[in-house]
Design a protein around this motif. Structure first.
Motif, PDB file in Angstrom:
ATOM      1  N   SER A  75     -30.449 -22.244 -27.870  1.00  0.00           N
ATOM      2  CA  SER A  75     -30.425 -23.681 -28.152  1.00  0.00           C
ATOM      3  C   SER A  75     -31.629 -24.457 -27.626  1.00  0.00           C
ATOM      4  CB  SER A  75     -29.140 -24.296 -27.577  1.00  0.00           C
ATOM      5  OG  SER A  75     -29.101 -24.144 -26.168  1.00  0.00           O
ATOM      6  N   PHE A  76     -32.605 -23.777 -27.026  1.00  0.00           N
ATOM      7  CA  PHE A  76     -33.711 -24.500 -26.388  1.00  0.00           C
ATOM      8  C   PHE A  76     -34.511 -25.339 -27.393  1.00  0.00           C
ATOM      9  CE2 PHE A  76     -37.787 -25.111 -24.227  1.00  0.00           C
ATOM     10  CZ  PHE A  76     -37.366 -25.465 -22.956  1.00  0.00           C
ATOM     11  N   MET A 102     -24.461 -51.000 -19.835  1.00  0.00           N
ATOM     12  CA  MET A 102     -24.138 -49.884 -18.945  1.00  0.00           C
ATOM     13  C   MET A 102     -24.533 -48.572 -19.612  1.00  0.00           C
ATOM     14  SD  MET A 102     -20.424 -48.617 -17.526  1.00  0.00           S
ATOM     15  CE  MET A 102     -19.996 -47.762 -19.035  1.00  0.00           C
ATOM     16  N   LYS A 103     -25.109 -47.698 -18.829  1.00  0.00           N
ATOM     17  CA  LYS A 103     -25.543 -46.425 -19.386  1.00  0.00           C
ATOM     18  C   LYS A 103     -24.508 -45.327 -19.149  1.00  0.00           C
ATOM     19  CE  LYS A 103     -29.819 -44.941 -19.458  1.00  0.00           C
ATOM     20  NZ  LYS A 103     -31.157 -44.402 -19.105  1.00  0.00           N
ATOM     21  N   VAL A 104     -24.315 -44.519 -20.205  1.00  0.00           N
ATOM     22  CA  VAL A 104     -23.500 -43.318 -20.105  1.00  0.00           C
ATOM     23  C   VAL A 104     -24.388 -42.137 -20.465  1.00  0.00           C
ATOM     24  CG1 VAL A 104     -21.513 -42.045 -20.988  1.00  0.00           C
ATOM     25  CG2 VAL A 104     -21.383 -44.535 -20.740  1.00  0.00           C
ATOM     26  N   GLU A 105     -24.555 -41.221 -19.526  1.00  0.00           N
ATOM     27  CA  GLU A 105     -25.364 -40.019 -19.767  1.00  0.00           C
ATOM     28  C   GLU A 105     -24.426 -38.848 -20.043  1.00  0.00           C
ATOM     29  OE1 GLU A 105     -29.083 -40.542 -16.764  1.00  0.00           O
ATOM     30  OE2 GLU A 105     -27.081 -40.712 -15.883  1.00  0.00           O
ATOM     31  N   ILE A 106     -24.746 -38.089 -21.084  1.00  0.00           N
ATOM     32  CA  ILE A 106     -23.879 -36.978 -21.481  1.00  0.00           C
ATOM     33  C   ILE A 106     -24.680 -35.688 -21.489  1.00  0.00           C
ATOM     34  CG2 ILE A 106     -22.269 -36.092 -23.194  1.00  0.00           C
ATOM     35  CD1 ILE A 106     -22.134 -38.922 -24.377  1.00  0.00           C
ATOM     36  N   TRP A 107     -24.345 -34.788 -20.559  1.00  0.00           N
ATOM     37  CA  TRP A 107     -24.958 -33.454 -20.564  1.00  0.00           C
ATOM     38  C   TRP A 107     -24.167 -32.569 -21.525  1.00  0.00           C
ATOM     39  CZ3 TRP A 107     -26.102 -36.537 -16.522  1.00  0.00           C
ATOM     40  CH2 TRP A 107     -27.395 -36.425 -15.962  1.00  0.00           C
ATOM     41  N   SER A 108     -24.893 -31.849 -22.380  1.00  0.00           N
ATOM     42  CA  SER A 108     -24.227 -31.107 -23.447  1.00  0.00           C
ATOM     43  C   SER A 108     -25.101 -29.954 -23.906  1.00  0.00           C
ATOM     44  CB  SER A 108     -23.964 -32.071 -24.615  1.00  0.00           C
ATOM     45  OG  SER A 108     -23.547 -31.387 -25.768  1.00  0.00           O
ATOM     46  N   ASP A 109     -24.472 -28.959 -24.517  1.00  0.00           N
ATOM     47  CA  ASP A 109     -25.204 -27.883 -25.186  1.00  0.00           C
ATOM     48  C   ASP A 109     -24.681 -27.783 -26.609  1.00  0.00           C
ATOM     49  OD1 ASP A 109     -26.921 -25.816 -25.701  1.00  0.00           O
ATOM     50  OD2 ASP A 109     -25.955 -24.352 -24.399  1.00  0.00           O
ATOM     51  N   VAL A 110     -25.589 -27.578 -27.547  1.00  0.00           N
ATOM     52  CA  VAL A 110     -25.245 -27.547 -28.969  1.00  0.00           C
ATOM     53  C   VAL A 110     -24.179 -26.503 -29.267  1.00  0.00           C
ATOM     54  CG1 VAL A 110     -26.180 -27.250 -31.292  1.00  0.00           C
ATOM     55  CG2 VAL A 110     -27.590 -28.264 -29.502  1.00  0.00           C
ATOM     56  N   MET A 111     -24.223 -25.377 -28.571  1.00  0.00           N
ATOM     57  CA  MET A 111     -23.325 -24.267 -28.867  1.00  0.00           C
ATOM     58  C   MET A 111     -21.992 -24.346 -28.105  1.00  0.00           C
ATOM     59  SD  MET A 111     -25.283 -21.274 -26.746  1.00  0.00           S
ATOM     60  CE  MET A 111     -23.935 -20.141 -26.959  1.00  0.00           C
ATOM     61  N   CYS A 112     -21.752 -25.469 -27.432  1.00  0.00           N
ATOM     62  CA  CYS A 112     -20.516 -25.641 -26.670  1.00  0.00           C
ATOM     63  C   CYS A 112     -19.454 -26.303 -27.553  1.00  0.00           C
ATOM     64  CB  CYS A 112     -20.777 -26.504 -25.433  1.00  0.00           C
ATOM     65  SG  CYS A 112     -19.279 -27.110 -24.634  1.00  0.00           S
ATOM     66  N   PRO A 113     -18.378 -25.591 -27.893  1.00  0.00           N
ATOM     67  CA  PRO A 113     -17.363 -26.169 -28.778  1.00  0.00           C
ATOM     68  C   PRO A 113     -16.639 -27.360 -28.173  1.00  0.00           C
ATOM     69  CG  PRO A 113     -16.597 -24.082 -27.851  1.00  0.00           C
ATOM     70  CD  PRO A 113     -18.051 -24.207 -27.502  1.00  0.00           C
ATOM     71  N   ILE A 138     -25.788 -45.002 -24.662  1.00  0.00           N
ATOM     72  CA  ILE A 138     -25.510 -43.574 -24.519  1.00  0.00           C
ATOM     73  C   ILE A 138     -26.811 -42.785 -24.536  1.00  0.00           C
ATOM     74  CG2 ILE A 138     -24.376 -41.567 -25.542  1.00  0.00           C
ATOM     75  CD1 ILE A 138     -22.360 -43.530 -26.789  1.00  0.00           C
ATOM     76  N   GLU A 139     -26.966 -41.903 -23.562  1.00  0.00           N
ATOM     77  CA  GLU A 139     -28.141 -41.027 -23.515  1.00  0.00           C
ATOM     78  C   GLU A 139     -27.676 -39.580 -23.399  1.00  0.00           C
ATOM     79  OE1 GLU A 139     -32.227 -40.107 -20.964  1.00  0.00           O
ATOM     80  OE2 GLU A 139     -30.899 -41.739 -20.341  1.00  0.00           O
ATOM     81  N   TRP A 140     -28.114 -38.751 -24.346  1.00  0.00           N
ATOM     82  CA  TRP A 140     -27.767 -37.336 -24.324  1.00  0.00           C
ATOM     83  C   TRP A 140     -28.757 -36.560 -23.472  1.00  0.00           C
ATOM     84  CZ3 TRP A 140     -23.408 -35.184 -26.390  1.00  0.00           C
ATOM     85  CH2 TRP A 140     -22.632 -36.012 -27.184  1.00  0.00           C
ATOM     86  N   LYS A 141     -28.234 -35.636 -22.678  1.00  0.00           N
ATOM     87  CA  LYS A 141     -29.053 -34.823 -21.785  1.00  0.00           C
ATOM     88  C   LYS A 141     -28.864 -33.338 -22.114  1.00  0.00           C
ATOM     89  CE  LYS A 141     -30.305 -37.998 -18.518  1.00  0.00           C
ATOM     90  NZ  LYS A 141     -31.593 -38.130 -17.832  1.00  0.00           N
ATOM     91  N   SER A 142     -29.912 -32.566 -21.885  1.00  0.00           N
ATOM     92  CA  SER A 142     -29.888 -31.144 -22.243  1.00  0.00           C
ATOM     93  C   SER A 142     -29.249 -30.281 -21.152  1.00  0.00           C
ATOM     94  CB  SER A 142     -31.313 -30.641 -22.485  1.00  0.00           C
ATOM     95  OG  SER A 142     -31.920 -31.348 -23.551  1.00  0.00           O
ATOM     96  N   PHE A 143     -28.538 -29.268 -21.614  1.00  0.00           N
ATOM     97  CA  PHE A 143     -27.934 -28.268 -20.738  1.00  0.00           C
ATOM     98  C   PHE A 143     -27.851 -26.972 -21.538  1.00  0.00           C
ATOM     99  CE2 PHE A 143     -24.650 -25.960 -18.492  1.00  0.00           C
ATOM    100  CZ  PHE A 143     -24.739 -26.374 -17.183  1.00  0.00           C
TER     101      PHE A 143
END
Length: 235
Positions: free
Chosen positions: A98-99, A1-12, A36-41
Protein backbone atom coordinates in the motif's frame (compact mmCIF):
# COMPACT_ATOMS: atom_id res chain seq x y z
CA UNK A 1 -11.60 21.11 15.18
CA UNK A 2 -9.26 18.66 13.57
CA UNK A 3 -9.78 14.91 13.43
CA UNK A 4 -6.77 12.88 12.30
CA UNK A 5 -7.40 9.35 11.04
CA UNK A 6 -4.59 6.82 10.74
CA UNK A 7 -5.54 4.15 8.23
CA UNK A 8 -4.27 1.59 5.74
CA UNK A 9 -5.98 0.97 2.41
CA UNK A 10 -5.92 -2.80 2.89
CA UNK A 11 -7.53 -2.68 6.36
CA UNK A 12 -11.17 -3.85 6.14
CA UNK A 13 -12.07 -2.28 9.47
CA UNK A 14 -10.74 1.10 8.30
CA UNK A 15 -13.42 1.33 5.61
CA UNK A 16 -16.10 0.20 8.06
CA UNK A 17 -14.78 2.69 10.63
CA UNK A 18 -14.90 5.44 8.03
CA UNK A 19 -18.59 4.80 7.43
CA UNK A 20 -19.46 4.69 11.12
CA UNK A 21 -17.51 7.88 11.81
CA UNK A 22 -19.21 9.57 8.86
CA UNK A 23 -22.63 8.59 10.20
CA UNK A 24 -21.77 10.04 13.60
CA UNK A 25 -20.39 13.25 12.07
CA UNK A 26 -23.41 13.67 9.80
CA UNK A 27 -25.62 13.87 12.89
CA UNK A 28 -23.36 16.44 14.59
CA UNK A 29 -24.75 19.98 14.42
CA UNK A 30 -21.31 21.59 14.06
CA UNK A 31 -19.98 19.19 11.41
CA UNK A 32 -19.02 22.12 9.16
CA UNK A 33 -16.40 23.11 11.75
CA UNK A 34 -14.70 19.69 11.76
CA UNK A 35 -11.61 19.22 9.60
CA UNK A 36 -10.59 15.66 8.70
CA UNK A 37 -7.01 14.71 7.89
CA UNK A 38 -6.07 11.20 6.78
CA UNK A 39 -2.74 9.80 7.94
CA UNK A 40 -0.73 6.88 6.55
CA UNK A 41 -0.18 3.58 8.33
CA UNK A 42 1.11 0.29 6.91
CA UNK A 43 -0.06 -2.95 8.44
CA UNK A 44 2.38 -4.98 6.35
CA UNK A 45 5.15 -2.80 4.88
CA UNK A 46 6.99 -5.89 3.60
CA UNK A 47 4.05 -7.25 1.62
CA UNK A 48 4.94 -8.10 -1.98
CA UNK A 49 2.37 -7.16 -4.60
CA UNK A 50 1.04 -10.27 -6.36
CA UNK A 51 -1.99 -9.82 -8.65
CA UNK A 52 -2.13 -13.59 -9.17
CA UNK A 53 -3.56 -14.41 -5.74
CA UNK A 54 -6.39 -12.94 -3.70
CA UNK A 55 -6.22 -11.89 -0.08
CA UNK A 56 -7.88 -15.05 1.24
CA UNK A 57 -5.18 -17.22 -0.28
CA UNK A 58 -2.50 -14.84 0.98
CA UNK A 59 -3.79 -14.98 4.55
CA UNK A 60 -3.98 -18.77 4.41
CA UNK A 61 -0.38 -19.00 3.21
CA UNK A 62 1.08 -16.42 5.59
CA UNK A 63 -0.81 -17.36 8.75
CA UNK A 64 -0.87 -21.09 8.18
CA UNK A 65 -4.65 -21.20 7.97
CA UNK A 66 -6.69 -23.38 5.68
CA UNK A 67 -8.16 -21.51 2.74
CA UNK A 68 -11.62 -22.37 4.05
CA UNK A 69 -10.90 -20.74 7.42
CA UNK A 70 -9.46 -17.61 5.76
CA UNK A 71 -12.61 -17.34 3.66
CA UNK A 72 -14.79 -17.75 6.74
CA UNK A 73 -12.96 -14.92 8.46
CA UNK A 74 -13.37 -12.69 5.43
CA UNK A 75 -17.05 -13.62 5.11
CA UNK A 76 -17.60 -12.43 8.68
CA UNK A 77 -15.99 -9.06 7.87
CA UNK A 78 -18.02 -8.88 4.65
CA UNK A 79 -21.20 -9.15 6.70
CA UNK A 80 -20.02 -6.35 9.00
CA UNK A 81 -19.32 -4.18 5.97
CA UNK A 82 -22.77 -4.87 4.54
CA UNK A 83 -24.32 -3.53 7.75
CA UNK A 84 -22.93 -0.07 6.94
CA UNK A 85 -23.78 -0.26 3.25
CA UNK A 86 -20.44 -1.48 1.88
CA UNK A 87 -19.86 -4.34 -0.55
CA UNK A 88 -16.70 -6.37 0.03
CA UNK A 89 -15.47 -8.96 -2.47
CA UNK A 90 -12.39 -10.61 -0.99
CA UNK A 91 -12.26 -13.13 -3.82
CA UNK A 92 -11.30 -10.24 -6.10
CA UNK A 93 -9.06 -8.28 -3.70
CA UNK A 94 -5.52 -8.10 -5.08
CA UNK A 95 -2.59 -8.61 -2.74
CA UNK A 96 -0.75 -5.30 -3.01
CA UNK A 97 1.72 -3.23 -1.02
CA UNK A 98 0.00 0.00 0.00
CA UNK A 99 2.98 2.39 0.07
CA UNK A 100 2.36 3.84 -3.39
CA UNK A 101 -1.33 4.27 -2.57
CA UNK A 102 -0.36 6.25 0.52
CA UNK A 103 1.85 8.55 -1.57
CA UNK A 104 -1.13 9.01 -3.88
CA UNK A 105 -3.25 9.97 -0.86
CA UNK A 106 -0.76 12.64 0.15
CA UNK A 107 -0.92 14.12 -3.33
CA UNK A 108 -4.71 14.22 -3.06
CA UNK A 109 -4.49 15.79 0.40
CA UNK A 110 -2.35 18.58 -1.04
CA UNK A 111 -5.31 19.49 -3.26
CA UNK A 112 -7.94 19.14 -0.53
CA UNK A 113 -9.09 15.77 -1.88
CA UNK A 114 -7.79 13.49 0.86
CA UNK A 115 -11.17 12.10 1.88
CA UNK A 116 -12.20 11.45 -1.74
CA UNK A 117 -8.90 9.65 -2.35
CA UNK A 118 -9.39 7.37 0.65
CA UNK A 119 -12.92 6.53 -0.45
CA UNK A 120 -11.74 5.74 -3.98
CA UNK A 121 -8.89 3.56 -2.74
CA UNK A 122 -11.06 1.58 -0.34
CA UNK A 123 -13.67 0.93 -3.01
CA UNK A 124 -11.00 -0.05 -5.53
CA UNK A 125 -9.45 -2.55 -3.15
CA UNK A 126 -12.43 -4.08 -1.35
CA UNK A 127 -15.18 -3.85 -3.95
CA UNK A 128 -13.71 -3.57 -7.43
CA UNK A 129 -10.71 -5.90 -7.10
CA UNK A 130 -8.22 -3.37 -8.46
CA UNK A 131 -4.47 -3.37 -7.86
CA UNK A 132 -3.84 -0.30 -5.68
CA UNK A 133 -0.07 -0.66 -6.26
CA UNK A 134 -0.51 -0.18 -10.01
CA UNK A 135 0.23 3.27 -11.47
CA UNK A 136 -2.47 3.09 -14.13
CA UNK A 137 -5.06 2.16 -11.52
CA UNK A 138 -4.06 5.12 -9.35
CA UNK A 139 -4.06 7.46 -12.34
CA UNK A 140 -7.64 6.43 -13.13
CA UNK A 141 -8.69 6.85 -9.51
CA UNK A 142 -6.99 10.23 -9.36
CA UNK A 143 -8.60 11.63 -12.47
CA UNK A 144 -11.92 10.38 -11.15
CA UNK A 145 -11.63 12.66 -8.12
CA UNK A 146 -10.24 15.64 -10.01
CA UNK A 147 -6.45 15.27 -9.92
CA UNK A 148 -4.25 16.13 -12.91
CA UNK A 149 -2.97 13.16 -14.92
CA UNK A 150 0.51 14.59 -15.45
CA UNK A 151 0.96 15.40 -11.76
CA UNK A 152 -0.22 11.95 -10.67
CA UNK A 153 2.27 10.25 -12.99
CA UNK A 154 5.07 12.58 -11.97
CA UNK A 155 4.47 11.77 -8.30
CA UNK A 156 4.07 8.01 -8.72
CA UNK A 157 7.09 7.64 -10.99
CA UNK A 158 9.29 9.28 -8.35
CA UNK A 159 9.59 9.00 -4.59
CA UNK A 160 7.55 12.15 -3.95
CA UNK A 161 5.65 12.06 -0.64
CA UNK A 162 7.59 8.99 0.52
CA UNK A 163 8.94 10.99 3.45
CA UNK A 164 5.42 12.19 4.29
CA UNK A 165 4.19 8.61 4.50
CA UNK A 166 7.12 7.64 6.70
CA UNK A 167 6.52 10.67 8.90
CA UNK A 168 2.89 9.65 9.47
CA UNK A 169 3.98 6.13 10.40
CA UNK A 170 6.64 7.46 12.78
CA UNK A 171 4.10 9.80 14.37
CA UNK A 172 1.75 6.86 14.92
CA UNK A 173 4.54 4.99 16.69
CA UNK A 174 5.21 8.00 18.93
CA UNK A 175 1.54 8.14 19.86
CA UNK A 176 1.51 4.43 20.65
CA UNK A 177 -0.83 3.55 17.80
CA UNK A 178 -0.54 -0.19 17.15
CA UNK A 179 -3.50 -0.76 14.90
CA UNK A 180 -5.90 1.02 12.59
CA UNK A 181 -8.25 2.69 12.16
CA UNK A 182 -7.25 5.16 14.84
CA UNK A 183 -9.00 8.50 15.25
CA UNK A 184 -7.38 11.41 17.12
CA UNK A 185 -9.76 14.25 17.92
CA UNK A 186 -8.57 17.72 18.91
CA UNK A 187 -5.15 16.20 19.58
CA UNK A 188 -6.57 14.93 22.88
CA UNK A 189 -8.81 11.91 22.45
CA UNK A 190 -8.00 8.70 20.61
CA UNK A 191 -10.59 6.23 19.35
CA UNK A 192 -9.18 2.87 18.32
CA UNK A 193 -10.98 0.63 15.86
CA UNK A 194 -14.26 0.67 13.96
CA UNK A 195 -16.26 1.64 17.02
CA UNK A 196 -20.04 1.86 17.15
CA UNK A 197 -21.60 5.12 15.98
CA UNK A 198 -22.57 6.26 19.54
CA UNK A 199 -18.92 6.02 20.63
CA UNK A 200 -17.90 8.35 17.80
CA UNK A 201 -20.81 10.69 18.56
CA UNK A 202 -19.89 11.00 22.21
CA UNK A 203 -16.20 11.61 21.51
CA UNK A 204 -16.89 14.14 18.75
CA UNK A 205 -19.21 16.10 21.03
CA UNK A 206 -16.81 16.05 23.97
CA UNK A 207 -13.80 16.98 21.84
CA UNK A 208 -15.65 19.78 20.07
CA UNK A 209 -16.94 21.29 23.30
CA UNK A 210 -13.40 21.48 24.66
CA UNK A 211 -12.03 22.78 21.37
CA UNK A 212 -14.71 25.45 21.26
CA UNK A 213 -13.91 26.53 24.80
CA UNK A 214 -10.18 26.63 24.09
CA UNK A 215 -10.66 28.75 20.97
CA UNK A 216 -13.39 31.11 22.11
CA UNK A 217 -12.45 34.75 22.48
CA UNK A 218 -12.50 36.00 26.07
CA UNK A 219 -15.31 38.38 26.93
CA UNK A 220 -14.00 41.86 27.69
CA UNK A 221 -15.12 44.11 30.50
CA UNK A 222 -15.12 47.54 28.87
CA UNK A 223 -14.49 50.78 30.76
CA UNK A 224 -15.92 53.55 28.60
CA UNK A 225 -13.98 56.76 27.89
CA UNK A 226 -13.46 59.43 25.23
CA UNK A 227 -12.84 57.78 21.86
CA UNK A 228 -13.37 58.16 18.13
CA UNK A 229 -15.41 55.78 15.99
CA UNK A 230 -14.97 54.71 12.34
CA UNK A 231 -17.67 57.19 11.25
CA UNK A 232 -15.48 60.08 12.42
CA UNK A 233 -17.53 60.93 15.48
CA UNK A 234 -15.49 61.62 18.58
CA UNK A 235 -16.96 61.82 21.99
Amino acid sequence: MKVEIWSDVMCPFCYIGKRRFEEALEQFEHKDQVEIEWKSFQLNPDMKTDPNINISQYLADVKGWTLEYAQQMNNHVTQMAAEVGLTYDFDRSVVANSFKAHRFSHLAKKHGLGDKAEEALFKAYFTDGLNIDDTNTLVNLGTGIGLDVAEIKQVLESDTYADDVKHDIAEAQQLGIRGVPFFVMNNKYGVSGAQAVPVFQETIQKSFAEWQQENSKPALTIIEGESCGPDGDCA
